[in-house]
Design a protein around this motif. Structure first.
Motif, mmCIF file in Angstrom:
data_model
loop_
_atom_site.group_PDB
_atom_site.id
_atom_site.type_symbol
_atom_site.label_atom_id
_atom_site.label_comp_id
_atom_site.label_asym_id
_atom_site.label_seq_id
_atom_site.Cartn_x
_atom_site.Cartn_y
_atom_site.Cartn_z
ATOM 1 N N ASP A 310 -23.214 11.230 66.508
ATOM 2 C CA ASP A 310 -22.874 10.971 65.115
ATOM 3 C C ASP A 310 -23.275 9.545 64.739
ATOM 4 O O ASP A 310 -23.523 8.722 65.596
ATOM 5 N N THR B 111 -31.023 18.573 60.873
ATOM 6 C CA THR B 111 -29.710 18.057 61.286
ATOM 7 C C THR B 111 -29.320 16.835 60.467
ATOM 8 O O THR B 111 -28.179 16.711 60.023
ATOM 9 N N HIS B 112 -30.283 15.921 60.258
ATOM 10 C CA HIS B 112 -29.975 14.720 59.479
ATOM 11 C C HIS B 112 -29.626 15.089 58.048
ATOM 12 O O HIS B 112 -28.701 14.529 57.448
ATOM 13 N N LYS B 115 -26.092 16.415 57.970
ATOM 14 C CA LYS B 115 -25.082 15.369 58.163
ATOM 15 C C LYS B 115 -25.025 14.415 56.971
ATOM 16 O O LYS B 115 -23.983 13.865 56.653
ATOM 17 N N TYR B 154 -31.084 12.646 65.791
ATOM 18 C CA TYR B 154 -30.487 13.920 66.218
ATOM 19 C C TYR B 154 -31.519 14.898 66.754
ATOM 20 O O TYR B 154 -31.230 15.710 67.611
#
Lengths: 311, 311
Positions: A310, B111-112, B115, B154
């Protein structure tokens, strides 16, 4: 791309001389030895370990002989010492078996040379010629360094021809490696590209070394520009230690770990273990008890595994 | 050299959005206005001044409308705002007369993107398409930004084809400028050179903008590599403010004043007054009450007059 980028480079670590010399506090000999040996484990094949300067002028390096005698390095490491004058050379040759190469120097700027070592450039070149003979006679590798190659705070631009003319004279003295120092961080990548293009033409067969400072944040860019022009030999300082702070308070040398990170990410082999270079820089940070300014000390190597959990 | 180096570049100052957003303390609106106007005096023709994000998520930018209404800038300055979603666009269009261009974005990393904005890439692209139409209908210039273009913490490497495929779709939506963000500082100059070489071939007629971070100290090097590949449009942040700190604690954006110093020293015209850019960065340092990390704040411009009196 008409890039002349080499597939591998050699980086000389200059922190133990150029870095330690500029520390406000004298570093204990045992700490110096420990840090140099950490560098040896990281894979460096060239380390500048000492300078034979007057101990009353630079007390930070007054333990040069003890350092040379105390360090245990792999046999692949060439230990370089800086020789400022014939008295320094006398002292160095007294412990000749403890190092492998010797570096003589001059500044391309008359004013800088006067202020730095209180000699005219031509006086220095005459002294250097005499020292070169003795260094070669001792069976040592001879290096030469030309300071303010890319500009001087006292004289402004230094003509390329003057710098390369001095380099040719060092080559005639028997220097097989000549370093060009951006002593006060005035180089820019366009000039560096032109500079090394011309230097490789005029000095065939001589190893040319790039030494940049990060005064305005573009030290790595200048190294990249030199690399793209064919340069295979670089100098840098772990932890971004040292370098001539002009203007006062500004940063000096480029950080070895940042340089290694960039080259390795590009696929240019440095022969170094980046994790161990960063570990040595962090060890220096811990020994010196203050936060050092390299980026990789904080950021670490690029993680391409995509495993960050994260933000 | 087969360099495609342009003779001039345009630099968008992103500090007032990307920088101020990442400050731990909310900056007073009057201070923001004063700093943005200082940037206007330095000669910027592009400034990112606000983002229409939710004020509960990013309180640092909750005064975007007041900033837009309060700033007085030369008519040559194009005021850019970042639009994260259709609700943000509603709010932006309500004050449409106070800005000139709007930027939509996506992350090349699935993924980025999840998030960052809790959406899949394809959902974002559909949203962006709808917003693009409304932005163009409002007579605004449409920009698009692709985050993690050079790598993702990620997912690791992001295929070039995926990034350029997204760029082509933005161009089809009517974006006349597309920015490639090195969001977490994973680019290296060799890849940047190849990247922009390919991008210029696939996206003729579209302005391509380079946005690098200085995470491992090579942000300026990546900018130089992009320049040599023909890039004429850059983004940076005065005082080295802001940028995504990954790994935590590392630096983000490249410093505008260091970028301007490098380009101007190379003879590449930025149209900016370096002294005034440095003055704006020093003013930010004073306003924020902490030492900023750019090099030129401390070192100042290169002095070629050779007037330094002593070390």
């Amino acid at each position: 791309m008409s890039s002349r980028r080499p597939s591998s480079v050699v980086i000389r670590e200059v922190g133990p001389r150029d870095g330690f010399q500029n520390e406000p506090e004298v570093i204990a000999t045992a700490d110096k030895i420990r840090l140099i040996e950490s560098l040896g484990r990281a894979g460096f094949t060239r380390i500048e370990v000492a300078s034979f300067v007057r101990p009353d002028v630079i007390p930070q390096l007054s333990d040069g002989v003890e350092v040379l005698k105390g360090i245990h390095l792999p046999s692949t490491v060439s230990r370089m010492v800086l020789i400022p004058n014939s008295r320094g050379l006398d002292n160095a040759l007294a412990v000749r078996e403890y190092f492998d190469e010797a570096s003589i120097f001059v500044s391309a700027s008359e004013t800088h040379n006067l202020k730095n070592i209180n000699r005219a450039v031509e006086q220095t070149m005459a002294d250097d010629k005499a020292m070169a003979t003795r260094i070669l006679d001792a069976g040592l590798k001879l290096d030469a360094v030309i300071a303010t190659s890319f500009g001087c705070p006292y004289e402004g631009k230094i003509p390329l021809d003057r710098v390369l003319g001095l380099a040719e004279r060092f080559a005639e003295m028997g220097a097989t490696e000549i370093g060009f120092g951006d002593t006060t961080g005035m180089a820019n990548p366009a000039y560096v590209s032109d500079f090394f293009g011309a230097a490789f033409e005029r000095l065939p067969g001589v190893e040319l070394t790039a030494h940049f400072h990060n005064t305005r944040g573009q030290g790595l860019t200048n190294a990249y520009a030199a690399l793209e022009a064919g340069c295979e030999s670089f100098e840098s300082s772990f932890g971004e230690l040292g370098g001539c702070p002009v203007p006062a308070g500004s940063t000096g040398n480029i950080a070895t770990e940042d340089l290694v990170s960039m080259f390795e990410e590009m696929g240019v082999d440095t022969g170094l273990d980046l994790d161990l270079v960063i570990a040595a820089a962090r060890e220096a940070q811990s020994t010196l008890g203050r936060k050092l300014t390299s980026h990789s000390i904080l950021a670490g190597p690029v993680d391409w595994t995509g495993t960050l959990v994260d933000h």
